[in-house]
Design a protein around this motif. Structure first.
Motif, PDB file in Angstrom:
ATOM      1  N   LYS A 184      22.150  45.947  60.177  1.00 49.14           N
ATOM      2  CA  LYS A 184      21.121  46.170  61.356  1.00 49.14           C
ATOM      3  C   LYS A 184      21.553  46.188  62.707  1.00 49.14           C
ATOM      4  O   LYS A 184      21.453  47.197  63.658  1.00 49.14           O
ATOM      5  CB  LYS A 184      20.168  45.246  61.370  1.00 49.14           C
ATOM      6  CG  LYS A 184      18.903  45.737  62.371  1.00 49.14           C
ATOM      7  CD  LYS A 184      17.835  44.531  62.270  1.00 49.14           C
ATOM      8  CE  LYS A 184      16.635  44.916  63.211  1.00 49.14           C
ATOM      9  NZ  LYS A 184      15.527  45.435  62.855  1.00 49.14           N
TER      10      LYS A 184
ATOM     11  N   TRP B  31      21.836  41.702  58.075  1.00 51.84           N
ATOM     12  CA  TRP B  31      21.626  41.576  59.714  1.00 51.84           C
ATOM     13  C   TRP B  31      22.836  42.224  60.334  1.00 51.84           C
ATOM     14  O   TRP B  31      22.540  42.800  61.401  1.00 51.84           O
ATOM     15  CB  TRP B  31      21.540  39.938  60.088  1.00 51.84           C
ATOM     16  CG  TRP B  31      21.543  39.973  61.656  1.00 51.84           C
ATOM     17  CD1 TRP B  31      20.727  39.902  62.434  1.00 51.84           C
ATOM     18  CD2 TRP B  31      22.775  39.732  62.240  1.00 51.84           C
ATOM     19  NE1 TRP B  31      21.116  39.556  63.802  1.00 51.84           N
ATOM     20  CE2 TRP B  31      22.485  39.395  63.706  1.00 51.84           C
ATOM     21  CE3 TRP B  31      24.163  39.460  62.096  1.00 51.84           C
ATOM     22  CZ2 TRP B  31      23.361  39.334  64.665  1.00 51.84           C
ATOM     23  CZ3 TRP B  31      25.130  39.193  63.279  1.00 51.84           C
ATOM     24  CH2 TRP B  31      24.574  39.337  64.608  1.00 51.84           C
TER      25      TRP B  31
ATOM     26  N   SER C 288      17.548  39.672  47.065  1.00 55.19           N
ATOM     27  CA  SER C 288      17.484  39.273  48.588  1.00 55.19           C
ATOM     28  C   SER C 288      17.937  40.394  49.415  1.00 55.19           C
ATOM     29  O   SER C 288      17.249  40.280  50.529  1.00 55.19           O
ATOM     30  CB  SER C 288      18.457  37.960  48.484  1.00 55.19           C
ATOM     31  OG  SER C 288      18.166  36.832  47.994  1.00 55.19           O
TER      32      SER C 288
ATOM     33  N   LYS D  58      14.896  42.578  49.859  1.00 53.40           N
ATOM     34  CA  LYS D  58      13.787  41.715  50.483  1.00 53.40           C
ATOM     35  C   LYS D  58      14.146  41.808  51.978  1.00 53.40           C
ATOM     36  O   LYS D  58      13.427  42.121  52.951  1.00 53.40           O
ATOM     37  CB  LYS D  58      13.908  40.296  49.930  1.00 53.40           C
ATOM     38  CG  LYS D  58      12.854  39.382  50.844  1.00 53.40           C
ATOM     39  CD  LYS D  58      12.904  37.962  50.282  1.00 53.40           C
ATOM     40  CE  LYS D  58      14.174  37.349  50.740  1.00 53.40           C
ATOM     41  NZ  LYS D  58      14.227  35.850  50.421  1.00 53.40           N
ATOM     42  N   TYR D  59      15.451  41.426  52.639  1.00 52.76           N
ATOM     43  CA  TYR D  59      15.853  41.521  53.664  1.00 52.76           C
ATOM     44  C   TYR D  59      15.939  42.804  54.447  1.00 52.76           C
ATOM     45  O   TYR D  59      15.433  42.764  55.607  1.00 52.76           O
ATOM     46  CB  TYR D  59      17.177  40.574  54.005  1.00 52.76           C
ATOM     47  CG  TYR D  59      16.819  39.012  53.649  1.00 52.76           C
ATOM     48  CD1 TYR D  59      16.000  38.341  54.670  1.00 52.76           C
ATOM     49  CD2 TYR D  59      17.320  38.556  52.904  1.00 52.76           C
ATOM     50  CE1 TYR D  59      15.692  37.031  54.534  1.00 52.76           C
ATOM     51  CE2 TYR D  59      17.380  37.216  52.657  1.00 52.76           C
ATOM     52  CZ  TYR D  59      16.448  36.431  53.358  1.00 52.76           C
ATOM     53  OH  TYR D  59      16.109  35.044  53.180  1.00 52.76           O
ATOM     54  N   LYS D  60      16.300  43.807  53.543  1.00 57.23           N
ATOM     55  CA  LYS D  60      16.018  45.102  54.294  1.00 57.23           C
ATOM     56  C   LYS D  60      14.568  45.564  54.670  1.00 57.23           C
ATOM     57  O   LYS D  60      14.550  46.168  55.412  1.00 57.23           O
ATOM     58  CB  LYS D  60      16.678  46.118  53.029  1.00 57.23           C
ATOM     59  CG  LYS D  60      18.309  46.238  53.119  1.00 57.23           C
ATOM     60  CD  LYS D  60      18.526  47.442  52.132  1.00 57.23           C
ATOM     61  CE  LYS D  60      20.337  47.503  52.358  1.00 57.23           C
ATOM     62  NZ  LYS D  60      20.645  48.767  51.170  1.00 57.23           N
ATOM     63  N   ARG D  61      13.717  45.304  53.825  1.00 58.43           N
ATOM     64  CA  ARG D  61      12.317  45.392  54.003  1.00 58.43           C
ATOM     65  C   ARG D  61      11.974  44.704  55.301  1.00 58.43           C
ATOM     66  O   ARG D  61      11.347  45.234  56.321  1.00 58.43           O
ATOM     67  CB  ARG D  61      11.353  45.077  52.862  1.00 58.43           C
ATOM     68  CG  ARG D  61      11.373  46.079  51.880  1.00 58.43           C
ATOM     69  CD  ARG D  61      10.186  45.734  50.709  1.00 58.43           C
ATOM     70  NE  ARG D  61      10.144  44.548  50.518  1.00 58.43           N
ATOM     71  CZ  ARG D  61      10.863  43.844  49.382  1.00 58.43           C
ATOM     72  NH1 ARG D  61      11.843  44.645  48.825  1.00 58.43           N
ATOM     73  NH2 ARG D  61      10.706  42.637  48.927  1.00 58.43           N
ATOM     74  N   ILE D  62      12.159  43.378  55.186  1.00 57.58           N
ATOM     75  CA  ILE D  62      11.895  42.325  56.434  1.00 57.58           C
ATOM     76  C   ILE D  62      12.548  43.012  57.821  1.00 57.58           C
ATOM     77  O   ILE D  62      11.751  43.033  58.667  1.00 57.58           O
ATOM     78  CB  ILE D  62      12.432  41.106  56.285  1.00 57.58           C
ATOM     79  CG1 ILE D  62      11.372  40.643  55.087  1.00 57.58           C
ATOM     80  CG2 ILE D  62      12.149  40.429  57.238  1.00 57.58           C
ATOM     81  CD1 ILE D  62      11.982  39.151  54.604  1.00 57.58           C
ATOM     82  N   MET D  63      13.862  43.367  57.789  1.00 63.54           N
ATOM     83  CA  MET D  63      14.520  43.838  58.965  1.00 63.54           C
ATOM     84  C   MET D  63      14.325  45.240  59.186  1.00 63.54           C
ATOM     85  O   MET D  63      14.770  45.937  60.245  1.00 63.54           O
ATOM     86  CB  MET D  63      15.793  43.358  58.916  1.00 63.54           C
ATOM     87  CG  MET D  63      15.966  41.863  58.546  1.00 63.54           C
ATOM     88  SD  MET D  63      17.835  41.357  58.908  1.00 63.54           S
ATOM     89  CE  MET D  63      17.686  39.892  58.037  1.00 63.54           C
TER      90      MET D  63
ATOM     91  N   SER E 137      21.159  37.463  53.543  1.00 63.93           N
ATOM     92  CA  SER E 137      20.490  37.664  55.022  1.00 63.93           C
ATOM     93  C   SER E 137      21.341  38.029  55.966  1.00 63.93           C
ATOM     94  O   SER E 137      21.181  38.953  56.661  1.00 63.93           O
ATOM     95  CB  SER E 137      19.677  36.495  55.120  1.00 63.93           C
ATOM     96  OG  SER E 137      19.317  36.211  56.452  1.00 63.93           O
TER      97      SER E 137
ATOM     98  N   ASP F 130      21.229  33.947  48.946  1.00 62.90           N
ATOM     99  CA  ASP F 130      19.984  34.348  49.759  1.00 62.90           C
ATOM    100  C   ASP F 130      20.338  34.444  51.091  1.00 62.90           C
ATOM    101  O   ASP F 130      20.107  35.414  52.034  1.00 62.90           O
ATOM    102  CB  ASP F 130      18.678  33.484  49.581  1.00 62.90           C
ATOM    103  CG  ASP F 130      17.447  34.092  50.405  1.00 62.90           C
ATOM    104  OD1 ASP F 130      17.196  35.246  49.945  1.00 62.90           O
ATOM    105  OD2 ASP F 130      16.883  33.719  51.256  1.00 62.90           O
TER     106      ASP F 130
END
Length: 69
Positions: free
Chosen positions: A30, A27, A58, A61-66, A23, A19
């Motif tokens: 991004k 990052w 994971s 998930k982080y693609k959606r969050i960021m 992440s 995870d």
């Protein structure tokens, strides 16, 4: 509530590590420090299908969050 991660079994520790790696890679994507091919490269290094599934979940998930496409 604090948790002692050292008390987790090896499988749970590995899941947390995957995870964290996901992440960090999202990052970096991004920040335009790497491309999406780095996810494919990391997936190819994983042996277990379960690990690949955890890692991909994971990453998603982080693609959606960021907000990374």
């Amino acid at each position: 509530m604090p948790f002692n991660l050292a008390l987790l079994d090896a499988e749970q520790k590995n899941k947390i590590e995957l995870d964290k790696q996901a992440s960090f890679l999202v990052w970096k994507m991004k920040q335009a420090k790497c491309g999406p091919d780095v996810v494919t490269t990391q997936l190819s290094k994983l042996v277990s299908e379960q690990e690949k599934e955890w890692f991909q979940q994971s990453v998603d998930k982080y693609k959606r969050i960021m907000g990374v496409a």
